[in-house]
Write a protein that holds these residues in place. Structure first.
Motif, PDB file in Angstrom:
ATOM      1  N   THR A 133       0.845  -1.182   0.000  1.00 10.35           N
ATOM      2  CA  THR A 133       0.000   0.000   0.000  1.00 10.35           C
ATOM      3  C   THR A 133       0.880   1.230   0.000  1.00 10.35           C
ATOM      4  O   THR A 133       2.103   1.142   0.186  1.00 10.35           O
ATOM      5  CB  THR A 133      -0.927   0.008   1.223  1.00 10.35           C
ATOM      6  OG1 THR A 133      -0.125  -0.019   2.404  1.00 10.35           O
ATOM      7  CG2 THR A 133      -1.844  -1.211   1.228  1.00 10.35           C
ATOM      8  N   SER A 134       0.236   2.392  -0.199  1.00  5.49           N
ATOM      9  CA  SER A 134       0.996   3.649  -0.189  1.00  5.49           C
ATOM     10  C   SER A 134       1.559   3.926   1.200  1.00  5.49           C
ATOM     11  O   SER A 134       2.635   4.516   1.336  1.00  5.49           O
ATOM     12  CB  SER A 134       0.092   4.798  -0.641  1.00  5.49           C
ATOM     13  OG  SER A 134      -1.026   4.892   0.215  1.00  5.49           O
ATOM     14  N   THR A 301      -7.721  -3.588 -20.044  1.00  6.68           N
ATOM     15  CA  THR A 301      -8.537  -2.387 -20.187  1.00  6.68           C
ATOM     16  C   THR A 301      -7.648  -1.225 -20.555  1.00  6.68           C
ATOM     17  O   THR A 301      -6.408  -1.313 -20.499  1.00  6.68           O
ATOM     18  CB  THR A 301      -9.282  -2.097 -18.879  1.00  6.68           C
ATOM     19  OG1 THR A 301      -8.320  -1.918 -17.842  1.00  6.68           O
ATOM     20  CG2 THR A 301     -10.201  -3.259 -18.516  1.00  6.68           C
ATOM     21  N   THR A 302      -8.282  -0.123 -20.940  1.00  2.00           N
ATOM     22  CA  THR A 302      -7.513   1.084 -21.283  1.00  2.00           C
ATOM     23  C   THR A 302      -6.755   1.619 -20.072  1.00  2.00           C
ATOM     24  O   THR A 302      -5.666   2.187 -20.205  1.00  2.00           O
ATOM     25  CB  THR A 302      -8.471   2.152 -21.823  1.00  2.00           C
ATOM     26  OG1 THR A 302      -9.516   2.357 -20.861  1.00  2.00           O
ATOM     27  CG2 THR A 302      -9.097   1.701 -23.131  1.00  2.00           C
ATOM     28  N   SER A 303      -7.324   1.413 -18.872  1.00  4.01           N
ATOM     29  CA  SER A 303      -6.640   1.890 -17.669  1.00  4.01           C
ATOM     30  C   SER A 303      -5.368   1.089 -17.413  1.00  4.01           C
ATOM     31  O   SER A 303      -4.340   1.641 -17.032  1.00  4.01           O
ATOM     32  CB  SER A 303      -7.587   1.802 -16.471  1.00  4.01           C
ATOM     33  OG  SER A 303      -6.933   2.224 -15.304  1.00  4.01           O
ATOM     34  N   LYS A 304      -5.441  -0.236 -17.650  1.00  6.15           N
ATOM     35  CA  LYS A 304      -4.261  -1.066 -17.425  1.00  6.15           C
ATOM     36  C   LYS A 304      -3.188  -0.830 -18.486  1.00  6.15           C
ATOM     37  O   LYS A 304      -1.981  -0.934 -18.210  1.00  6.15           O
ATOM     38  CB  LYS A 304      -4.655  -2.533 -17.408  1.00  6.15           C
ATOM     39  CG  LYS A 304      -5.459  -2.940 -16.176  1.00  6.15           C
ATOM     40  CD  LYS A 304      -5.746  -4.431 -16.201  1.00  6.15           C
ATOM     41  CE  LYS A 304      -6.519  -4.846 -14.946  1.00  6.15           C
ATOM     42  NZ  LYS A 304      -6.797  -6.307 -14.937  1.00  6.15           N
ATOM     43  N   LEU A 305      -3.594  -0.496 -19.734  1.00  5.65           N
ATOM     44  CA  LEU A 305      -2.619  -0.321 -20.805  1.00  5.65           C
ATOM     45  C   LEU A 305      -1.913   1.024 -20.707  1.00  5.65           C
ATOM     46  O   LEU A 305      -0.695   1.113 -20.878  1.00  5.65           O
ATOM     47  CB  LEU A 305      -3.313  -0.470 -22.156  1.00  5.65           C
ATOM     48  CG  LEU A 305      -3.832  -1.885 -22.500  1.00  5.65           C
ATOM     49  CD1 LEU A 305      -4.601  -1.863 -23.818  1.00  5.65           C
ATOM     50  CD2 LEU A 305      -2.677  -2.874 -22.599  1.00  5.65           C
ATOM     51  N   HIS A 306      -2.672   2.110 -20.438  1.00  6.94           N
ATOM     52  CA  HIS A 306      -2.107   3.461 -20.503  1.00  6.94           C
ATOM     53  C   HIS A 306      -1.714   4.024 -19.146  1.00  6.94           C
ATOM     54  O   HIS A 306      -1.072   5.067 -19.105  1.00  6.94           O
ATOM     55  CB  HIS A 306      -3.120   4.415 -21.160  1.00  6.94           C
ATOM     56  CG  HIS A 306      -3.536   3.977 -22.527  1.00  6.94           C
ATOM     57  ND1 HIS A 306      -2.692   4.035 -23.642  1.00  6.94           N
ATOM     58  CD2 HIS A 306      -4.706   3.450 -22.985  1.00  6.94           C
ATOM     59  CE1 HIS A 306      -3.321   3.582 -24.710  1.00  6.94           C
ATOM     60  NE2 HIS A 306      -4.571   3.213 -24.339  1.00  6.94           N
ATOM     61  N   ILE A 308       0.346   4.671 -15.926  1.00  9.26           N
ATOM     62  CA  ILE A 308       1.739   4.540 -15.501  1.00  9.26           C
ATOM     63  C   ILE A 308       1.788   4.842 -14.011  1.00  9.26           C
ATOM     64  O   ILE A 308       1.356   5.922 -13.575  1.00  9.26           O
ATOM     65  CB  ILE A 308       2.662   5.494 -16.274  1.00  9.26           C
ATOM     66  CG1 ILE A 308       2.577   5.203 -17.789  1.00  9.26           C
ATOM     67  CG2 ILE A 308       4.119   5.368 -15.795  1.00  9.26           C
ATOM     68  CD1 ILE A 308       3.320   6.216 -18.644  1.00  9.26           C
ATOM     69  N   GLN A 309       2.327   3.952 -13.237  1.00  6.34           N
ATOM     70  CA  GLN A 309       2.399   4.133 -11.791  1.00  6.34           C
ATOM     71  C   GLN A 309       3.574   5.031 -11.434  1.00  6.34           C
ATOM     72  O   GLN A 309       4.698   4.819 -11.896  1.00  6.34           O
ATOM     73  CB  GLN A 309       2.554   2.773 -11.098  1.00  6.34           C
ATOM     74  CG  GLN A 309       2.464   2.845  -9.592  1.00  6.34           C
ATOM     75  CD  GLN A 309       2.513   1.468  -8.972  1.00  6.34           C
ATOM     76  OE1 GLN A 309       2.693   0.487  -9.694  1.00  6.34           O
ATOM     77  NE2 GLN A 309       2.378   1.408  -7.666  1.00  6.34           N
ATOM     78  N   HIS A 310       3.293   6.080 -10.651  1.00  8.02           N
ATOM     79  CA  HIS A 310       4.312   7.017 -10.215  1.00  8.02           C
ATOM     80  C   HIS A 310       4.524   6.865  -8.712  1.00  8.02           C
ATOM     81  O   HIS A 310       3.632   6.439  -7.981  1.00  8.02           O
ATOM     82  CB  HIS A 310       3.895   8.462 -10.544  1.00  8.02           C
ATOM     83  CG  HIS A 310       3.685   8.708 -12.011  1.00  8.02           C
ATOM     84  ND1 HIS A 310       4.718   8.987 -12.891  1.00  8.02           N
ATOM     85  CD2 HIS A 310       2.538   8.691 -12.758  1.00  8.02           C
ATOM     86  CE1 HIS A 310       4.234   9.160 -14.105  1.00  8.02           C
ATOM     87  NE2 HIS A 310       2.904   8.976 -14.053  1.00  8.02           N
TER      88      HIS A 310
END
Length: 397
Positions: A133-134, A301-306, A308-310
């Motif tokens: 988790t964060s 999904t589009t969320s999983k493809l595009h 990027i985790q920062h």
């Protein structure tokens, strides 16, 4: 253990209970009621009303009322019914006719429909569970500082003695006075040597008079009639009984006609509307626009493809640090009471003395106030040992 100082503990003072000793002598149980009230011999009250006397006959009462003598029970004959006899007999055969609904609609078995609901089976993922988790990634543990402990200060008692005087103790010393006189009148004992007179207005006005017994009238003896009672009425005398025949209806008797011909169960509904063989209609559906593929679905999904985790940066906290405020300057414990209070000399109120020193009685008013005059310097030389008293005019209650 370093802060704890043992002190000497003294036992608590317990007051001893005084032994009870009964007083000698007898208790004076006399009251004002017993002393002032004189007993008198009172005679019982004699009623002036004469005694009630009841006159009863010892003979037996043998009488017959008029109702039992005039109304005798009679024999009542049973009345014949005029209703005709019931001659209808129920048929012994079984009723076997069917209805049009039973002939036309034959019960058939129910056909269960095919369910198009997908199976309720959970789909398991082969990817291992990521429990990060964060908070786990961004939280950095910090070392805590040691807590500031204030050194205990020694108690410094004051050098001045404690002054337990209050304004009430200084101003109100208690003045000698005389108890107030009672305004209640003196209770005098009322005593009479004459004997008690038991005469009343009722006894003087209403005297006993001779009363005579009431005269009773003799009851007349009942004599029963010798002639028999006439029980004839106008209905019995004028009414003549006739022989009446029963009422015959004009309508002919309804007799059921039975036919030997077979029952014709044909109807217009049955002849016109014949049951036809109905075939199941095919389901009409639109042609599929997107063809089905045999390949495995990617589940992307589009969320999983595009996406990027920062790395998440924690927000700076605006809360002040939980650190006690420290200063090098010594604690200033001065107060207005310590700086401005000055010890004053305590004077004894001259009003507490019957004849105060340094003053001479001058006059007194109607309410009992006594006024004193201050001694002059010449008068003061004559009085030896007079203390210093401030120059004030006194009024003693």
């Amino acid at each position: 253990m370093s802060d704890y100082i043992p002190h000497e503990v003294t036992p608590q003072y317990v007051r001893q209970q005084v032994e009870y000793r009964p007083k000698s002598g007898e208790i004076d149980l006399r009251t004002t009621y017993k002393l002032n009230f004189n007993t008198y011999h009172v005679q019982p009250f004699v009623p002036a009303r004469p005694l009630r006397r009841s006159h009863l006959n010892e003979g037996k009462l043998d009488t017959l009322p008029t109702y039992k003598e005039d109304f005798q029970p009679w024999e009542i004959s049973k009345r014949e019914l005029v209703k005709p006899k019931f001659t209808y007999r129920l048929p012994s055969g079984k009723f076997g006719n069917t209805t049009t609904f039973q002939d036309a609609f034959v019960p058939r078995g129910l056909v269960p429909r095919e369910s198009f609901k997908p199976p309720s089976i959970a789909k398991l993922s082969s990817v291992p569970f990521d429990g990060l988790t964060s908070n786990c990634i961004s939280y950095v543990p910090h070392a805590l500082e040691t807590r500031y402990v204030r050194a205990p200060e020694d108690n410094k008692p004051s050098n001045q003695p404690f002054q337990g005087h209050t304004t009430h103790q200084l101003d109100f010393q208690g003045l000698p006075g005389q108890p107030p006189e009672s305004c209640k009148p003196v209770v005098t004992k009322a005593s009479l040597d004459a004997p008690f007179e038991c005469r009343t207005e009722f006894r003087d006005s209403f005297q006993q008079w001779p009363v005579t017994l009431p005269q009773l009238s003799k009851s007349v003896d009942h004599k029963s009639p010798t002639e028999p009672m006439d029980l004839s009425t106008t209905t019995k005398n004028d009414f003549v009984r006739h022989e009446v025949q029963p009422f015959i209806p004009v309508k002919p008797a309804s007799r059921a006609k039975r036919s030997t011909a077979p029952f014709q169960g044909g109807t217009t509904m049955r002849e016109t509307f014949r049951p036809w063989m109905v075939q199941k209609q095919e389901k009409r559906s639109k042609p599929e626009e997107v063809p089905k593929t045999n390949e495995k679905m990617e589940n992307l999904t589009t969320s999983k493809l595009h996406y990027i985790q920062h790395q998440i940066q924690p927000n700076p906290s605006c809360k002040p640090n939980n650190v006690p405020m420290r200063t090098q300057s010594p604690f200033e414990d001065r107060t207005m009471y310590r700086t401005e209070f000055t010890a004053k000399k305590t004077y004894v109120c001259p009003a507490s003395f019957d004849s105060p020193h340094g003053y001479v009685f001058q006059e007194s008013d109607e309410r009992g106030h006594r006024f004193f005059r201050k001694l002059s310097s010449q008068d003061r030389n004559d009085v030896a040992g007079a203390p210093e008293i401030p120059a004030t005019e006194l009024a003693v209650i």
